[in-house]
Write a protein that holds these residues in place. Structure first.
Motif, PDB file in Angstrom:
ATOM      1  N   VAL A 116       0.843  -1.208   0.000  1.00  0.00           N
ATOM      2  CA  VAL A 116       0.000   0.000   0.000  1.00  0.00           C
ATOM      3  C   VAL A 116       0.877   1.257   0.000  1.00  0.00           C
ATOM      4  O   VAL A 116       0.675   2.181  -0.802  1.00  0.00           O
ATOM      5  CB  VAL A 116      -0.935   0.007   1.224  1.00  0.00           C
ATOM      6  CG1 VAL A 116      -1.651   1.353   1.332  1.00  0.00           C
ATOM      7  CG2 VAL A 116      -1.963  -1.110   1.110  1.00  0.00           C
ATOM      8  N   GLY A 117       1.853   1.305   0.897  1.00  0.00           N
ATOM      9  CA  GLY A 117       2.696   2.495   1.038  1.00  0.00           C
ATOM     10  C   GLY A 117       3.523   2.782  -0.204  1.00  0.00           C
ATOM     11  O   GLY A 117       3.578   3.930  -0.676  1.00  0.00           O
ATOM     12  N   LEU A 118       4.156   1.756  -0.769  1.00  0.00           N
ATOM     13  CA  LEU A 118       5.009   1.978  -1.941  1.00  0.00           C
ATOM     14  C   LEU A 118       4.186   2.224  -3.204  1.00  0.00           C
ATOM     15  O   LEU A 118       4.601   2.997  -4.073  1.00  0.00           O
ATOM     16  CB  LEU A 118       5.944   0.775  -2.135  1.00  0.00           C
ATOM     17  CG  LEU A 118       6.969   0.564  -1.007  1.00  0.00           C
ATOM     18  CD1 LEU A 118       7.879  -0.607  -1.316  1.00  0.00           C
ATOM     19  CD2 LEU A 118       7.800   1.826  -0.775  1.00  0.00           C
ATOM     20  N   THR A 119       3.018   1.559  -3.320  1.00  0.00           N
ATOM     21  CA  THR A 119       2.146   1.837  -4.466  1.00  0.00           C
ATOM     22  C   THR A 119       1.627   3.272  -4.399  1.00  0.00           C
ATOM     23  O   THR A 119       1.576   3.980  -5.420  1.00  0.00           O
ATOM     24  CB  THR A 119       0.954   0.862  -4.479  1.00  0.00           C
ATOM     25  OG1 THR A 119       1.450  -0.471  -4.625  1.00  0.00           O
ATOM     26  CG2 THR A 119       0.009   1.167  -5.632  1.00  0.00           C
ATOM     27  N   HIS A 120       1.247   3.696  -3.209  1.00  0.00           N
ATOM     28  CA  HIS A 120       0.804   5.091  -3.038  1.00  0.00           C
ATOM     29  C   HIS A 120       1.887   6.059  -3.497  1.00  0.00           C
ATOM     30  O   HIS A 120       1.610   7.016  -4.233  1.00  0.00           O
ATOM     31  CB  HIS A 120       0.453   5.333  -1.569  1.00  0.00           C
ATOM     32  CG  HIS A 120       0.282   6.776  -1.232  1.00  0.00           C
ATOM     33  ND1 HIS A 120       1.321   7.564  -0.750  1.00  0.00           N
ATOM     34  CD2 HIS A 120      -0.790   7.600  -1.320  1.00  0.00           C
ATOM     35  CE1 HIS A 120       0.883   8.787  -0.556  1.00  0.00           C
ATOM     36  NE2 HIS A 120      -0.395   8.838  -0.886  1.00  0.00           N
ATOM     37  N   GLY A 121       3.119   5.814  -3.092  1.00  0.00           N
ATOM     38  CA  GLY A 121       4.217   6.697  -3.480  1.00  0.00           C
ATOM     39  C   GLY A 121       4.451   6.700  -4.981  1.00  0.00           C
ATOM     40  O   GLY A 121       4.695   7.756  -5.576  1.00  0.00           O
ATOM     41  N   ALA A 122       4.367   5.495  -5.601  1.00  0.00           N
ATOM     42  CA  ALA A 122       4.613   5.404  -7.051  1.00  0.00           C
ATOM     43  C   ALA A 122       3.535   6.132  -7.848  1.00  0.00           C
ATOM     44  O   ALA A 122       3.838   6.861  -8.805  1.00  0.00           O
ATOM     45  CB  ALA A 122       4.673   3.927  -7.460  1.00  0.00           C
ATOM     46  N   VAL A 123       2.268   5.950  -7.473  1.00  0.00           N
ATOM     47  CA  VAL A 123       1.168   6.592  -8.219  1.00  0.00           C
ATOM     48  C   VAL A 123       1.122   8.080  -7.915  1.00  0.00           C
ATOM     49  O   VAL A 123       0.828   8.904  -8.796  1.00  0.00           O
ATOM     50  CB  VAL A 123      -0.174   5.909  -7.859  1.00  0.00           C
ATOM     51  CG1 VAL A 123      -1.340   6.616  -8.539  1.00  0.00           C
ATOM     52  CG2 VAL A 123      -0.148   4.446  -8.264  1.00  0.00           C
ATOM     53  N   ARG A 124       1.421   8.443  -6.682  1.00  0.00           N
ATOM     54  CA  ARG A 124       1.401   9.851  -6.288  1.00  0.00           C
ATOM     55  C   ARG A 124       2.425  10.676  -7.064  1.00  0.00           C
ATOM     56  O   ARG A 124       2.218  11.867  -7.312  1.00  0.00           O
ATOM     57  CB  ARG A 124       1.707   9.949  -4.784  1.00  0.00           C
ATOM     58  CG  ARG A 124       1.550  11.331  -4.182  1.00  0.00           C
ATOM     59  CD  ARG A 124       0.104  11.699  -4.050  1.00  0.00           C
ATOM     60  NE  ARG A 124      -0.070  12.986  -3.392  1.00  0.00           N
ATOM     61  CZ  ARG A 124      -1.211  13.633  -3.344  1.00  0.00           C
ATOM     62  NH1 ARG A 124      -2.298  13.102  -3.899  1.00  0.00           N
ATOM     63  NH2 ARG A 124      -1.311  14.794  -2.740  1.00  0.00           N
ATOM     64  N   SER A 125       3.538  10.035  -7.440  1.00  0.00           N
ATOM     65  CA  SER A 125       4.605  10.766  -8.131  1.00  0.00           C
ATOM     66  C   SER A 125       4.356  10.907  -9.634  1.00  0.00           C
ATOM     67  O   SER A 125       5.151  11.542 -10.327  1.00  0.00           O
ATOM     68  CB  SER A 125       5.948  10.051  -7.911  1.00  0.00           C
ATOM     69  OG  SER A 125       5.906   8.743  -8.469  1.00  0.00           O
TER      70      SER A 125
END
Length: 229
Positions: A116-125
């Motif tokens: 969840v945390g790393l996917t959030h970061g990838a999509v957020r960027s």
């Protein structure tokens, strides 16, 4: 130094000879971690995309919680699962304690916040124009989500691989929830601890060598994907 060298030779001999205890523990480690990470990805990737692209009350708290849980000690997760799965626990009737599926459940708790945390970061960027373009073209929420997933696929795949590397090498959950039972819940990590404790250093080193091999494969794949990204 000679002890280490001789042990390494013995370790590779055990692996190459197809030692059943080593191979069973290796297979059990791989299928348990693959199942846990697969389930975590099934629910964690959509949640990560949702947290990155949708505004709703509590979103910031959910992101913070996911990031904090990414650093959870495996022993803590194991103790929480033990309390849930024990006879007096709320999930006791499911009889998950000292079973492979109990370890899957524990590793699921470990992998889920990482994905969840790393996917959030990838999509957020991602460039904001990705979502704006999809919205302008009339894409449905599902298609917009798939567009985000496609554009951030490298980061999402890295999230999955990172979770897998953490799960396949963890010891606390497998030891506390699985109990290290022969032919049932013994994984490479618990077998390594057991054999080393018995003084079977060569066999323990063989187990840890396989763990190292799996971790190296995940590392090289992760590094390759990072360069491609």
């Amino acid at each position: 130094m000679s002890l280490l060298w001789n042990s390494l030779r013995e370790a590779f001999s055990l692996v190459l000879s197809g030692d059943p205890l080593v191979l069973q523990a290796a297979w059990r480690s791989v299928w348990i971690s693959t199942t846990a990470v697969g389930l975590a990805a099934l629910f964690g990737i959509p949640l990560g995309i949702l947290l990155a692209r949708k505004q709703f009350p509590g979103r910031g708290l959910a992101v913070l919680l996911a990031r904090v849980m990414m650093a959870l000690p495996t022993v803590f997760v194991g103790m929480v699962c033990y309390a849930l799965f024990s006879r007096r626990g709320p999930l006791g009737p499911l009889e998950l304690l000292y079973s492979p599926w109990g370890i899957v459940a524990g590793e699921l708790l470990l992998a889920f916040p990482i994905i969840v945390g790393l996917t959030h970061g990838a999509v957020r960027s991602l460039d904001p124009r990705v979502g704006e373009t999809a919205f302008t073209l009339g894409a449905s929420p599902l298609k917009r989500g798939l567009t985000y997933l496609s554009e951030a696929r490298t980061g999402v795949l890295l999230a999955v691989l990172t979770a897998f590397a953490r799960c396949v090498t963890e010891l606390g959950i497998a030891m506390i929830v699985g109990g290290n039972l022969k032919d049932r819940t013994r994984t490479l990590a618990t077998a390594t601890a057991l054999e080393t404790g018995r003084g079977e250093f060569e066999r323990g080193l063989a187990m840890s060598s396989l763990l190292l091999l799996v971790a190296l494969i995940a590392f090289f794949v992760t590094t390759r994907l990072s360069k491609e990204g």
